[in-house]
Design a protein around this motif. Sequence first.
Motif, short mmCIF file in Angstrom:
data_model
loop_
_atom_site.label_atom_id
_atom_site.label_comp_id
_atom_site.label_asym_id
_atom_site.label_seq_id
_atom_site.Cartn_x
_atom_site.Cartn_y
_atom_site.Cartn_z
N VAL A 136 39.36 36.81 50.03
CA VAL A 136 40.36 36.79 48.98
C VAL A 136 41.74 36.40 49.50
O VAL A 136 42.68 36.23 48.74
N ALA A 137 41.87 36.20 50.81
CA ALA A 137 43.17 35.95 51.44
C ALA A 137 43.87 34.71 50.87
O ALA A 137 45.08 34.72 50.63
N GLY A 138 43.12 33.64 50.66
CA GLY A 138 43.72 32.40 50.17
C GLY A 138 44.38 32.58 48.81
O GLY A 138 45.48 32.05 48.57
N GLU A 139 43.73 33.33 47.92
CA GLU A 139 44.31 33.57 46.60
C GLU A 139 45.59 34.39 46.70
O GLU A 139 46.56 34.14 45.97
N VAL A 140 45.61 35.37 47.60
CA VAL A 140 46.81 36.19 47.76
C VAL A 140 47.95 35.34 48.33
O VAL A 140 49.11 35.48 47.91
N GLU A 141 47.65 34.46 49.27
CA GLU A 141 48.68 33.61 49.87
C GLU A 141 49.33 32.70 48.84
O GLU A 141 50.50 32.32 49.00
N ARG A 142 48.61 32.34 47.79
CA ARG A 142 49.16 31.45 46.77
C ARG A 142 50.09 32.16 45.79
O ARG A 142 50.77 31.51 44.99
N LEU A 143 50.14 33.47 45.84
CA LEU A 143 51.00 34.21 44.91
C LEU A 143 52.46 34.10 45.35
O LEU A 143 52.75 34.04 46.53
N PRO A 144 53.40 34.11 44.41
CA PRO A 144 54.82 34.07 44.78
C PRO A 144 55.23 35.35 45.49
O PRO A 144 54.65 36.42 45.24
N PRO A 145 56.23 35.29 46.39
CA PRO A 145 56.64 36.48 47.13
C PRO A 145 57.10 37.63 46.26
O PRO A 145 57.02 38.79 46.66
N ASP A 146 57.61 37.31 45.05
CA ASP A 146 58.08 38.37 44.16
C ASP A 146 57.07 38.68 43.05
O ASP A 146 57.44 39.18 41.99
N ALA A 153 47.52 39.51 38.90
CA ALA A 153 47.50 38.09 39.25
C ALA A 153 46.12 37.66 39.75
O ALA A 153 45.65 36.57 39.41
N LEU A 154 45.46 38.49 40.54
CA LEU A 154 44.12 38.15 41.03
C LEU A 154 43.09 38.18 39.91
O LEU A 154 42.15 37.40 39.89
N TYR A 155 43.30 39.09 38.96
CA TYR A 155 42.41 39.10 37.80
C TYR A 155 42.58 37.82 36.99
O TYR A 155 41.60 37.19 36.56
N ASP A 156 43.83 37.43 36.76
CA ASP A 156 44.10 36.22 35.98
C ASP A 156 43.58 34.97 36.68
O ASP A 156 43.10 34.03 36.03
N ALA A 157 43.67 34.93 38.03
CA ALA A 157 43.31 33.73 38.77
C ALA A 157 41.80 33.59 38.97
O ALA A 157 41.24 32.50 38.77
N ILE A 158 41.14 34.67 39.37
CA ILE A 158 39.71 34.57 39.73
C ILE A 158 38.86 35.64 39.08
O ILE A 158 37.68 35.78 39.41
N GLY A 159 39.44 36.41 38.16
CA GLY A 159 38.67 37.44 37.49
C GLY A 159 38.33 38.64 38.36
O GLY A 159 37.41 39.40 38.04
N LEU A 160 39.10 38.84 39.42
CA LEU A 160 38.83 39.94 40.35
C LEU A 160 39.27 41.27 39.73
O LEU A 160 40.38 41.42 39.26
N VAL A 161 38.35 42.24 39.76
CA VAL A 161 38.64 43.58 39.25
C VAL A 161 38.57 44.56 40.41
O VAL A 161 37.56 44.65 41.10
N PHE A 162 39.68 45.29 40.64
CA PHE A 162 39.68 46.36 41.62
C PHE A 162 39.01 47.56 40.95
O PHE A 162 39.62 48.24 40.12
N ALA A 163 37.76 47.84 41.32
CA ALA A 163 36.95 48.78 40.55
C ALA A 163 36.83 50.16 41.17
O ALA A 163 36.77 51.15 40.46
N TYR A 164 36.78 50.23 42.49
CA TYR A 164 36.56 51.52 43.15
C TYR A 164 37.54 51.69 44.30
O TYR A 164 37.87 50.72 44.99
N GLY A 165 37.98 52.92 44.50
CA GLY A 165 38.90 53.16 45.60
C GLY A 165 38.63 54.49 46.26
O GLY A 165 38.20 55.44 45.62
#
Length: 241
Positions: A136-146, A153-165
């Motif tokens: 997932v590093a490449g998608e995070v690198e493309r995000l603006p610094p702010d 943003a990751l959900y909007d870009a690739i549908g990633l859901v942080f489901a468990y922690g």
Amino acid sequence: MADELREEILSGAHPVGTQLPSEAELAARFGAARGTVRQAVAVLAAEGLVGSRQGARRIVLGNAPSQSFAELHSFAQWARANGYRYEGRVVEQRRRPATAAEAARLGSGEVLDVLRVRSLEGEPVLVERTAYAAWVAGEVERLPPDCESVTQALYDAIGLVFAYGEHLIDAVPAGAQDARLLGVRRGSPLLRQRRVTTTHEGRPVESSDDRYRAGSVTFSIRNSIGANPLVRQAGDLRFRP
């Protein structure tokens, strides 16, 4: 109604340990039905600001913004949902080899290491040190610094859901870097939340070390005899949502 009462609690108009006005008094003040009053007060109870009833009143438990672990929310999602003004900025970002512990947690030989500072109501309150898995590093690198919310943003870009922690919570003294970024004295107490987050399928996404300035937020964890998410261990509290 909840927003106005929350502001009064946070400002000290209703000090910790005192009672909120009764449902009847609040209903008269806001010109609302008692059912609406109960819903508004329930919002404050869910945030950990007020507690159980004494007669028809609630007791004020805290005067700091609270985040419940009942749902898995990012800092930005929580702040937005509660009407707080928030910001975030990347201080440092680089790819590097994963440590042995990170490799075991993330299943990744390389990670994207990101240092962020989060602000609440214009004040720096949180330092995030996050290691993202290589996939997932490449998608995070493309995000603006702010970027306000990496989770959204990751959900909007690739549908990633942080489901468990999995969360570990303890207290640590502020080192030189944390003190500078949060505007506190070196050695000041910080609330540390360490977490590993995965997708619904159990694929590791990130490993993070978050450090909150003392007094900036509280966390609420509710348990009962039938549902107890807390496991007490030597030196930490472990929580599995």
